[in-house]
Design a protein around this motif. Structure first.
Motif, mmCIF file in Angstrom:
data_model
loop_
_atom_site.group_PDB
_atom_site.id
_atom_site.type_symbol
_atom_site.label_atom_id
_atom_site.label_comp_id
_atom_site.label_asym_id
_atom_site.label_seq_id
_atom_site.Cartn_x
_atom_site.Cartn_y
_atom_site.Cartn_z
ATOM 1 N N TRP A 113 0.845 -1.203 0.000
ATOM 2 C CA TRP A 113 0.000 0.000 0.000
ATOM 3 C C TRP A 113 0.876 1.247 0.000
ATOM 4 C CZ3 TRP A 113 -5.130 0.040 -0.728
ATOM 5 C CH2 TRP A 113 -5.844 -1.141 -0.510
ATOM 6 N N ILE A 114 0.346 2.321 -0.591
ATOM 7 C CA ILE A 114 1.064 3.592 -0.609
ATOM 8 C C ILE A 114 0.066 4.741 -0.504
ATOM 9 C CG2 ILE A 114 1.088 3.709 -3.142
ATOM 10 C CD1 ILE A 114 3.879 5.028 -2.910
ATOM 11 N N ASN A 115 0.420 5.749 0.270
ATOM 12 C CA ASN A 115 -0.437 6.914 0.482
ATOM 13 C C ASN A 115 0.445 8.159 0.487
ATOM 14 O OD1 ASN A 115 -1.896 9.057 2.055
ATOM 15 N ND2 ASN A 115 -3.479 7.480 2.172
ATOM 16 N N ARG A 116 0.084 9.146 -0.325
ATOM 17 C CA ARG A 116 0.906 10.352 -0.451
ATOM 18 C C ARG A 116 0.463 11.424 0.541
ATOM 19 N NH1 ARG A 116 0.759 14.519 -5.592
ATOM 20 N NH2 ARG A 116 2.315 16.021 -4.806
ATOM 21 N N ILE A 117 1.453 12.019 1.203
ATOM 22 C CA ILE A 117 1.177 13.162 2.099
ATOM 23 C C ILE A 117 1.656 14.448 1.427
ATOM 24 C CG2 ILE A 117 1.246 11.799 4.207
ATOM 25 C CD1 ILE A 117 4.177 14.020 3.544
ATOM 26 N N ASP A 118 1.140 15.572 1.896
ATOM 27 C CA ASP A 118 1.579 16.881 1.410
ATOM 28 C C ASP A 118 2.713 17.359 2.306
ATOM 29 O OD1 ASP A 118 1.971 19.436 0.504
ATOM 30 O OD2 ASP A 118 -0.073 20.140 0.904
#
Length: 325
Positions: A218-223
């Motif tokens: 899984w991968i999730n992008r943060i700002d």
């Protein structure tokens, strides 16, 4: 001489002597002289035996063991290595992800333990690292899907050219290298995706099947320009007690390039931490500190079996197909 006046004079004389480090005058009887001589001798011994300041011990780069970003539950994710009987690789193909990591689901009152974790990145496109054992397939296909299994894009992958097919090590798969020329959509901030790399053992890519070895995560992008606590809510656990700002961009601006992996790791940004450290290791192959950080980072997430393996190069990405919406 008045006894109390004598004691006062004696005390003041000792104090002046200790501060000025001058010889003490003889006052009163020989007993007084012996006492003062002993005091001065003890002081000299104490100064001689004064302990030296210790240099702070060096601690390698490590990843927080209690990250609690739970992955969406409607799609299974496989971490670590898988092997296929149809391939001849000598060992498992292993994704460089924290292995067998558990996390507390804070949305449940029973605080049950889950093993599927969404790992974070600060980059708009995925960079995935994985270990290839000896005699591994040289071709693969990369998939990026939304959490509802909707395909975002896929691409054919060619492993680095090796002079000896028995060589084994870590491969870097960087989608940002081909993003602009292929109009790849960016990872949306705060949205979970699953990536998958499926290797095939025959020359014909159409022969990929369920038996082909694969890895996924899984991968999730943060700002990086926004507060992590504001983005992650109850999942934000790193630096909670710190007075430092939890804005990645601010921390990077105050750090040297060689310290970028530390910034990312301290804030639980796995993909950016390991990929930036891999780049440093590639650019500075003889740097012992970088080598040490690489080993301790992988050891901290239970990847000890490959923490001493070399980085053998970057995969070539071609034939990208972007799903039209």
């Amino acid at each position: 001489m008045n006894y109390f006046k004598y004691l006062a004079l004696l005390s003041s004389t000792v104090l002046v002597a200790l501060v000025s480090s001058t010889s003490l005058p003889v006052i009163g009887s020989s007993v007084s002289k012996d006492i003062l001589t002993k005091l001065e001798s003890n002081r000299a011994v104490a100064l001689t035996n004064k302990p030296r300041a210790r240099k702070p011990g060096r601690r390698g780069l490590m990843f927080p063991p209690n990250l609690n970003m739970k992955a969406p539950s409607n799609l299974s994710s496989r971490f670590g290595g898988l092997r296929s009987p149809s391939c001849k690789q000598q060992g498992d193909i292993i994704a460089l992800l924290p292995a067998a990591q558990k996390a507390t689901d804070l949305n449940k009152s029973d605080k049950r333990q889950v093993t599927d974790i969404t790992h974070l990145t600060a980059d708009p496109y995925p960079t995935v690292l994985f270990y290839l054992p000896p005699n591994s397939p040289t071709k693969a296909r990369f998939y990026l899907q939304e959490e509802n299994k909707q395909l975002v894009y896929l691409a054919d992958v060619q492993m680095p050219n090796l002079t000896d097919n028995k060589q084994n090590g870590v491969v870097i798969l960087n989608l940002s290298d081909v993003a602009k020329t292929n109009n790849l959509p960016e990872l949306k901030i705060g949205k979970s995706y699953v990536w998958k790399l499926k290797l095939f053992c025959e020359d014909n890519i159409s022969n990929i099947d369920k038996k082909s070895p694969e890895i996924s995560g899984w991968i999730n992008r943060i700002d990086p320009k926004t507060s992590l606590k504001g983005q992650l809510g109850s999942s934000y656990i790193n630096n909670q007690d710190s007075k430092d700002p939890d804005i990645i961009a601010d921390q990077l601006n105050q750090a040297e390039t060689k310290d970028y992996p530390t910034v990312y790791a301290n804030n639980g940004i796995w993909y950016s931490a390991v990929s930036s450290l891999a780049q440093l290791r590639n650019n500075n192959p003889e740097d012992l500190d970088i080598k040490s950080n690489w080993k301790t980072l992988l050891d901290s997430v239970k990847l000890e079996q490959i923490s001493d393996k070399p980085i053998i190069g970057s995969a070539t990405i071609k034939n990208i197909q972007v799903e039209k919406k």
